[in-house]
Design a protein around this motif. Structure first.
Motif, PDB file in Angstrom:
ATOM      1  N   LEU A  73      -7.593  -1.945  -4.605  1.00  0.00           N
ATOM      2  CA  LEU A  73      -8.099  -3.163  -3.984  1.00  0.00           C
ATOM      3  C   LEU A  73      -8.690  -4.083  -5.039  1.00  0.00           C
ATOM      4  N   ALA A  74      -8.788  -5.342  -4.683  1.00  0.00           N
ATOM      5  CA  ALA A  74      -9.315  -6.331  -5.619  1.00  0.00           C
ATOM      6  C   ALA A  74     -10.738  -5.966  -6.043  1.00  0.00           C
ATOM      7  N   VAL A  75     -11.108  -6.383  -7.240  1.00  0.00           N
ATOM      8  CA  VAL A  75     -12.425  -6.074  -7.788  1.00  0.00           C
ATOM      9  C   VAL A  75     -13.529  -6.528  -6.842  1.00  0.00           C
ATOM     10  N   MET A  76     -13.368  -7.704  -6.266  1.00  0.00           N
ATOM     11  CA  MET A  76     -14.376  -8.240  -5.364  1.00  0.00           C
ATOM     12  C   MET A  76     -14.560  -7.338  -4.146  1.00  0.00           C
ATOM     13  N   VAL A  77     -13.443  -6.819  -3.616  1.00  0.00           N
ATOM     14  CA  VAL A  77     -13.499  -5.950  -2.440  1.00  0.00           C
ATOM     15  C   VAL A  77     -14.231  -4.653  -2.776  1.00  0.00           C
ATOM     16  N   ASN A  78     -13.930  -4.107  -3.948  1.00  0.00           N
ATOM     17  CA  ASN A  78     -14.617  -2.885  -4.377  1.00  0.00           C
ATOM     18  C   ASN A  78     -16.120  -3.090  -4.470  1.00  0.00           C
ATOM     19  N   GLU A  79     -16.522  -4.166  -5.102  1.00  0.00           N
ATOM     20  CA  GLU A  79     -17.941  -4.410  -5.302  1.00  0.00           C
ATOM     21  C   GLU A  79     -18.668  -4.636  -3.984  1.00  0.00           C
ATOM     22  N   GLU A  80     -17.960  -5.183  -3.005  1.00  0.00           N
ATOM     23  CA  GLU A  80     -18.575  -5.438  -1.695  1.00  0.00           C
ATOM     24  C   GLU A  80     -18.742  -4.141  -0.902  1.00  0.00           C
ATOM     25  N   TYR A  81     -17.681  -3.346  -0.816  1.00  0.00           N
ATOM     26  CA  TYR A  81     -17.703  -2.193   0.069  1.00  0.00           C
ATOM     27  C   TYR A  81     -18.321  -0.950  -0.552  1.00  0.00           C
ATOM     28  N   ARG A  82     -18.395  -0.863  -1.868  1.00  0.00           N
ATOM     29  CA  ARG A  82     -19.012   0.313  -2.482  1.00  0.00           C
ATOM     30  C   ARG A  82     -20.489   0.411  -2.124  1.00  0.00           C
ATOM     31  N   GLN A  83     -21.092  -0.698  -1.764  1.00  0.00           N
ATOM     32  CA  GLN A  83     -22.492  -0.713  -1.366  1.00  0.00           C
ATOM     33  C   GLN A  83     -22.678  -0.379   0.112  1.00  0.00           C
ATOM     34  N   GLN A  84     -21.603  -0.437   0.884  1.00  0.00           N
ATOM     35  CA  GLN A  84     -21.725  -0.281   2.334  1.00  0.00           C
ATOM     36  C   GLN A  84     -21.111   1.012   2.873  1.00  0.00           C
ATOM     37  N   ILE A  85     -20.193   1.616   2.123  1.00  0.00           N
ATOM     38  CA  ILE A  85     -19.476   2.790   2.620  1.00  0.00           C
ATOM     39  C   ILE A  85     -19.768   3.975   1.710  1.00  0.00           C
ATOM     40  N   GLN A  86     -20.334   5.025   2.294  1.00  0.00           N
ATOM     41  CA  GLN A  86     -20.668   6.218   1.523  1.00  0.00           C
ATOM     42  C   GLN A  86     -19.403   6.882   0.991  1.00  0.00           C
ATOM     43  N   GLY A  87     -19.409   7.204  -0.293  1.00  0.00           N
ATOM     44  CA  GLY A  87     -18.278   7.874  -0.912  1.00  0.00           C
ATOM     45  C   GLY A  87     -17.122   6.951  -1.245  1.00  0.00           C
ATOM     46  N   TYR A  88     -17.342   5.638  -1.172  1.00  0.00           N
ATOM     47  CA  TYR A  88     -16.252   4.693  -1.402  1.00  0.00           C
ATOM     48  C   TYR A  88     -15.617   4.882  -2.779  1.00  0.00           C
ATOM     49  N   MET A  89     -16.442   5.020  -3.815  1.00  0.00           N
ATOM     50  CA  MET A  89     -15.907   5.091  -5.172  1.00  0.00           C
ATOM     51  C   MET A  89     -15.227   6.422  -5.462  1.00  0.00           C
ATOM     52  N   TRP A  90     -15.406   7.412  -4.574  1.00  0.00           N
ATOM     53  CA  TRP A  90     -14.715   8.691  -4.784  1.00  0.00           C
ATOM     54  C   TRP A  90     -13.203   8.532  -4.671  1.00  0.00           C
ATOM     55  N   ARG A  91     -12.764   7.464  -4.003  1.00  0.00           N
ATOM     56  CA  ARG A  91     -11.322   7.232  -3.889  1.00  0.00           C
ATOM     57  C   ARG A  91     -10.698   6.933  -5.244  1.00  0.00           C
ATOM     58  N   HIS A  92     -11.528   6.671  -6.250  1.00  0.00           N
ATOM     59  CA  HIS A  92     -11.021   6.417  -7.602  1.00  0.00           C
ATOM     60  C   HIS A  92     -11.015   7.668  -8.467  1.00  0.00           C
TER      61      HIS A  92
END
Length: 445
Positions: A365-384
Motif C-alpha cells: 500500500l502507499a506510504v501515506m496509507v501505511n502511516e495512517e493505518y499503522r496507528q489505528q490497527i493493531q499488528g498492521y506492520m506485521w504484514r511486512h
C-alpha cells in the motif's frame, strides 16, 4: 521394529537385484539399523506423541534417514568401499526405506488409536483453570478422541466457575482440591491453563506436585497476544517464545523465491504481447508516461518502488496523495478497464523477478496509507514480515478495497492469517482463486 525394517529392506533389495547378501551387505545393514536408531532418537521421532497428528513424524523420519545416508556414504568413502556397492540396489534401498519406516509408524499410530477408542491405554486428565484458555484446551482434547485422553474435570478458584459445567465437563472444585485427588492416584496428567497473572497459583501447583508422579504440562497464555509465527526457541540455554517472526526462514524462503522466479518468468513471457499492446493503448489514449511508479513499504517495512500501468491522469507519490474513489475523475477511460480487470498490476511481475515482491503476499500500500493505518490497527506492520504480493488472501476473501477502517482491518486480519499459515499449497490455492475472483468481482475502481 525400525531396526528390523531397515535391516530387512537391504536384504530384500539385494534379493531383487540378484545380489548375494554377503557379509559386506550384512555389516552395512546392521550399521544402517544402528544409525537409524541413533538419529531417530536425536531428531525426536521417539518422543511421546499422544495428541500429535500422524504426519508430524514423517518429516522427522526423512530427516533422520537423510543423516543415515550421509553417514553411510561417508563411511563407505573413508573405507574405500564405494566400489563394493551396487548403485541400483543401494539407490532402491535409500528410496524405499524411509517410505517403509513412515508406513510402519503410521500403521503403529493407527493401531494405537483403535486401541484407545476401545477405552484402553487411557490417560485421566485434569485441567487447572476454566477461562477461555482452558476451554480451548478442552475442546482440542475432545476433538482428538483417538488420543486416549479422558478429561475428568476442571479445577479453578474462580467463584463464578465453581459449580458450573463447561464443555460437558464437570467443575470438580478449587485448585487445592486437586492435591487430594492426585494423592488418591485418580489423575495421570495435569494441564495448567491459567492466565499469565496467576503465577502464584502456578508455582504452588508445580511445587506441591513435585512430590507426586503425575505429569504436569503448562499451557502458556500466549493466546492473549495476536501471535504470528509463534514457536518455542532458545536464547543460549534460556527458553523463549517467539511471538512475532516471519515463517519464511531458511529452506522456506528458498522455496518461496523459486516459486516467485518460476511463475513471474513464465508469466512475463506469456504476457509480453498483451503488455506491449496495453502500453501502446495507454500512450495513444492519454498523455503521460506508460508506467506509474510509486514508493510503497516492502519486506521489513523498507521502501520499494512498485510498477503499474498508468490508469490515471496523475502520478501521485509520497505522503500526500488522494486514494482512488468510485467514479474518480482522475481515472482514464482505458485506465478504468485496466483497474477493473487488474491488468494494471502486470508490471509488478518485474518487481517479483527483481526480488522486491512475491506473487502471493500482502498487497503493498502507499506510504501515506501505511502511516495512517499503522496507528489505528493493531499488528498492521506485521504484514511486512514477508514480501508484499501481487495478490493475496485478502483479495480473494472480498477485502480488496481499504477505503474504511473496518475494511482495512479485515485486510490486515487476512494478511496475518496468510503469514501464519503460509505454504506453497496455500499460494497455489490463492492464485487459482484469484483468477475466478477477477472474473466475478466488481470491487475495483
Amino acid at each position: 521394529m525400525d531396526t528390523i525394517m531397515v535391516f530387512a529392506t537391504l536384504m530384500v533389495s539385494c534379493v531383487l537385484y540378484d545380489l548375494p547378501f554377503s557379509s559386506f551387505y550384512q555389516v552395512t545393514a546392521i550399521l544402517a539399523a544402528l544409525l537409524t536408531l541413533l538419529f531417530m532418537h536425536m531428531v525426536g521421532v521417539y518422543q511421546p506423541r499422544r495428541i500429535a497428528f500422524v504426519w508430524n513424524e514423517a518429516h522427522l523420519i526423512l530427516l533422520a534417514w537423510g543423516l543415515v545416508i550421509g553417514s553411510l556414504l561417508t563411511i563407505a568413502w573413508a573405507t574405500q568401499n564405494t566400489n563394493n556397492l551396487s548403485q541400483s540396489a543401494i539407490s532402491a534401498y535409500f528410496v524405499a526405506t524411509p517410505l517403509i519406516l513412515i508406513l510402519t509408524h503410521i500403521m503403529g499410530q493407527i493401531l494405537l488409536r483403535m486401541i484407545r477408542k476401545k477405552g484402553l491405554n487411557q490417560k485421566k486428565v485434569a485441567i487447572v483453570g476454566s477461562g477461555p484458555l482452558a476451554i480451548g484446551l478442552a475442546e482440542t482434547i475432545q476433538e482428538l478422541e483417538w488420543s486416549g485422553m479422558q478429561i475428568i474435570g476442571f479445577f479453578d478458584d474462580n467463584e463464578n466457575s465453581s459449580s458450573q459445567s463447561k464443555q460437558n465437563i464437570t467443575m470438580l472444585g478449587k485448585i487445592d482440591d486437586i492435591f487430594h485427588m492426585v494423592g488418591k492416584e485418580e489423575i495421570d496428567t495435569i494441564y495448567i491453563a491459567l492466565p499469565m497473572h496467576a503465577e502464584k497459583s502456578i508455582l504452588k501447583i508445580y511445587s506441591t506436585l513435585q512430590n507426586t508422579t503425575v505429569s504436569i504440562f503448562l499451557i502458556p497464555d500466549l493466546f492473549s497476544f495476536h501471535l504470528m509465527g509463534a514457536r518455542q526457541c532458545f536464547v543460549g540455554s534460556m527458553p523463549a517464545f517467539q511471538l512475532c517472526e516471519t515463517p519464511l526462514l531458511g529452506v522456506s524462503s528458498v522455496f518461496k523465491r523459486i516459486e516467485d522466479i518460476l511463475i513471474s518468468s513464465i508469466a512475463l513471457l506469456l504476457m509480453l504481447p498483451l503488455m506491449s499492446l496495453i502500453a501502446l493503448v495507454i500512450q495513444i489514449t492519454s498523455p503521460g508516461p506508460v508506467f506509474f511508479k510509486q514508493h510503497r513499504y516492502g519486506f521489513q517495512g523498507k521502501k520499494i518502488r512498485v510498477y503499474k500501468f498508468r490508469s490515471m491522469s496523475v502520478c501521485e507519490d509520497g505522503y500526500h496523495i488522494s486514494l482512488a474513489e468510485k467514479d474518480d475523475s482522475r481515472v482514464t477511460p482505458f485506465g478504468a478497464f485496466l483497474r477493473r480487470t487488474s491488468l494494471d498490476e502486470l508490471p509488478q511481475l518485474w518487481n517479483v523477478l527483481q526480488g522486491n515482491m512475491s506473487i502471493v503476499g500482502p498487497r503493498p500500500l502507499a506510504v501515506m496509507v501505511n502511516e495512517e493505518y499503522r496507528q489505528q490497527i493493531q499488528g498492521y506492520m506485521w504484514r511486512h514480515k514477508i514480501k508484499p504480493g501481487i495478490t493475496g488472501l485478502a483479495q480473494i476473501s472480498g477485502w480488496r478495497g481499504g477505503d474504511t477502517l473496518h475494511r482495512m482491518g479485515k485486510r490486515v486480519e487476512c494478511d496475518l492469517e496468510y503469514i501464519r499459515n503460509w505454504s506453497i499449497r496455500l499460494d497455489m490455492k490463492i492464485l487459482f482463486r484469484t483468477v475466478h475472483y477477477l472474473l466475478t468481482s466488481k470491487d475495483a475502481y
